[in-house]
Design a protein around this motif. Structure first.
Motif, PDB file in Angstrom:
ATOM      1  N   PRO A 111      79.849  15.456  17.625  1.00 39.03           N
ATOM      2  CA  PRO A 111      80.371  16.204  16.478  1.00 39.03           C
ATOM      3  C   PRO A 111      80.911  15.267  15.394  1.00 39.03           C
ATOM      4  O   PRO A 111      81.513  14.235  15.699  1.00 39.03           O
ATOM      5  N   LEU A 112      80.695  15.643  14.141  1.00 39.62           N
ATOM      6  CA  LEU A 112      81.269  14.910  13.017  1.00 39.62           C
ATOM      7  C   LEU A 112      82.755  15.202  12.902  1.00 39.62           C
ATOM      8  O   LEU A 112      83.527  14.374  12.424  1.00 39.62           O
ATOM      9  N   GLY A 113      83.152  16.374  13.302  1.00 41.57           N
ATOM     10  CA  GLY A 113      84.545  16.788  13.266  1.00 41.57           C
ATOM     11  C   GLY A 113      84.727  18.026  14.112  1.00 41.57           C
ATOM     12  O   GLY A 113      83.806  18.827  14.268  1.00 41.57           O
ATOM     13  N   ILE A 114      85.910  18.169  14.682  1.00 40.72           N
ATOM     14  CA  ILE A 114      86.250  19.346  15.480  1.00 40.72           C
ATOM     15  C   ILE A 114      87.631  19.795  15.031  1.00 40.72           C
ATOM     16  O   ILE A 114      88.552  18.981  14.944  1.00 40.72           O
ATOM     17  N   GLY A 115      87.769  21.064  14.732  1.00 42.22           N
ATOM     18  CA  GLY A 115      89.063  21.539  14.277  1.00 42.22           C
ATOM     19  C   GLY A 115      89.240  23.018  14.482  1.00 42.22           C
ATOM     20  O   GLY A 115      88.327  23.724  14.914  1.00 42.22           O
TER      21      GLY A 115
END
Length: 199
Positions: free
Chosen positions: A86-90
């Motif tokens: 993932p490029l980002g997880i939020g």
């Protein structure tokens, strides 16, 4: 809301936009048109098989090996396979995400293209706080939201973390719209937090 670019971009709280419904079936042929449709159904073309050999599948779906991560709706009709980390997880606590998910926050992971989608999706387009439009895809059979993209941005996709059905999925690193977070939701202290849109 985690944008498909891998950074957070907020859809924000509902702003009361009128919705138009378009029930005409469409075929996915590339980037979506920039029209004002807010809801429609889209048939995605056959793509490479997205499930592993030991997956439990409806009898109408093929079996094959997979090299990426697969997320699906509850009934398995709508699936997306992504590649890489993932490029980002939020997580996002905005009221729009709470209403959209039926939960107290949305958990999302952003991935780079390429990605493959199989199944039929109902789409809902929502305008975010800063004017960007986001196209959410959910299953017309079981209603699960699986993924979304930002209009005009075809190189990224954001996938609902729960659609991976993987308790070992990496934890979120960012929490946004904290001022809408339910008081009983406790998050790790080290997580980056933003009251609204950090952009």
């Amino acid at each position: 809301m985690l944008s498909p670019r891998g950074r957070f971009h907020f859809h924000g709280d509902p702003i009361g936009l009128p919705l138009r419904h378009d029930r005409q079936m469409q075929t996915w042929t590339g980037p979506r048109d920039q029209g004002a449709r807010h809801q429609s159904e889209v048939n995605f073309p056959p793509a490479r098989c997205l499930f592993s050999d030991n997956a439990v599948l409806p009898t109408s779906l093929p079996r094959c090996s997979m090299s990426g991560k697969t997320a699906s709706c509850y009934c398995g009709q709508l699936r997306i396979e992504v590649q890489g980390e993932p490029l980002g997880i939020g997580i996002c606590h905005c009221l729009a995400c709470q209403q959209r998910t039926g939960s107290v926050f949305a958990a999302l992971a952003s991935f780079s293209a390429p990605y493959a989608v199989v199944g039929t999706a109902t789409e809902f387009v929502r305008t975010g706080d800063h004017g960007s439009q986001f196209r959410f895809r959910f299953c017309p059979v079981c209603g699960s939201t699986v993924f979304h993209t930002e209009e005009g941005e075809d190189s990224r996709v954001s996938v609902a973390v729960g659609a991976f059905a993987d308790p070992t999925f990496p934890p979120p690193r960012v929490s946004v719209y904290e001022h809408r977070r339910h008081a009983w939701v406790n998050l790790p202290a080290a997580m980056a937090r933003y009251d609204t849109d950090p952009a």
